[in-house]
Design an enzyme around this catalytic site. Sequence first.
Site, PDB file in Angstrom:
ATOM      1  N   HIS A 237       0.733  -1.377   0.140  1.00 15.73           N
ATOM      2  CA  HIS A 237       0.062  -0.167  -0.139  1.00 15.73           C
ATOM      3  C   HIS A 237       0.852   1.180   0.194  1.00 15.73           C
ATOM      4  O   HIS A 237       0.590   2.134  -0.749  1.00 15.73           O
ATOM      5  CB  HIS A 237      -0.806  -0.108   1.224  1.00 15.73           C
TER       6      HIS A 237
HETATM    7  C1  BDR Z   1      -2.261   0.903   5.841  1.00 21.49           C
HETATM    8  O1  BDR Z   1      -2.434   0.202   7.085  1.00 21.49           O
HETATM    9  C2  BDR Z   1      -0.963  -0.493   7.580  1.00 21.49           C
HETATM   10  O2  BDR Z   1      -1.222  -1.485   7.883  1.00 21.49           O
HETATM   11  C3  BDR Z   1      -0.256  -0.254   6.015  1.00 21.49           C
HETATM   12  O3  BDR Z   1       1.172  -0.118   6.432  1.00 21.49           O
HETATM   13  C4  BDR Z   1      -0.718   0.773   5.458  1.00 21.49           C
HETATM   14  O4  BDR Z   1      -0.119   1.906   5.587  1.00 21.49           O
HETATM   15  C5  BDR Z   1      -3.087  -0.168   4.746  1.00 21.49           C
HETATM   16  O5  BDR Z   1      -4.497  -0.340   5.159  1.00 21.49           O
END
Ligand code: BDR
Length: 309
Positions: A237
Amino acid sequence: MARAVAIDCDPGIDDMMALLTVCASPELDLRGVTTVGGNVGIELTTRNARSVLSLAGRGDVPVAAGAARSLVRVPVSEKRGAHGDGGLGGITLPEPPGTADLRPAAEFLAATVAAAPGPLTLFAVGPLTNVALFYALYPQVAARLDRLVVMGGSIGAGNMTPAAEFNVWFDPEAAHRVLTDPGVPVPTTLVPLDVTRRTGLVDADIAVLARSGPIGALTARALGGYRHGLGAVTPVHDAVAVLAVLHPELITTRPARVHVDAGYGPSRGGTVVDLEPADGPTVDVVVDADVHAVVEALLDRVTSLDQQV
Ligand code: BDR
Ligand code: CA
């Protein structure tokens, strides 16, 4: 001239990918990193950020710790822990040399933005607590940001609840301040879950990383420890947010009004993305991406670090 950037993060396996992508990009001049409690606690996110920078040969970049918890209510969910106890999917990086900057993240961000040679782009890839505090305490400095690029929220379903994505779910009040009612005129891009879920790595991509050298191999092992529950695709992400700045031609954005639900009902932490807003400040929301090209570009960047050592 390289673009001045800073990154606020909670490493975090995909935060590690984001940090490595920034370090691998000569177009970006990384001037500081701030950390926030999120995927794991603030001591670990700070240590992890410093270790990852050191791994990438950028131990010179200052790191300042910020908020240990959300502004108003600490969220609880059995779904936490996707990044493992240490936050990096079970890998242990060497203790980084030196120490973290002693200033709190909001103060450090203000000083970093003020000292940058030109307008600075801030990536926010964790809960938005530090950014909300920065906006609240230093609105005039924050107004000098070139752009804020946030990974968070969703147009459709969330990943923590049916409504809420992790970063917004973790601190909805902060996200409301930053995305719905910032109070400072900062151009903002939102990279939501809908797109980052599609731009993940399959096993063959992770194998490319594993073969590239020591940095890629460690990253591949970290990604292998990501308990994200999406089957064959491992999301990265936060790195997609960095790619959105490096390769704007690979993404499609639309101006939208982003409402954050900071109420205490079942949709707390959810985002309502109004793509046909009547009024109010808008955010450039990434609604589509060239998935194949984004993944290629990310792999190119991160594997290039092993060619530099
Ligand atoms: C986001 O949540 C975190 O667990 C990841 O690092 C990312 O920033 C994705 O939903
Ligand atoms: Ca993150």
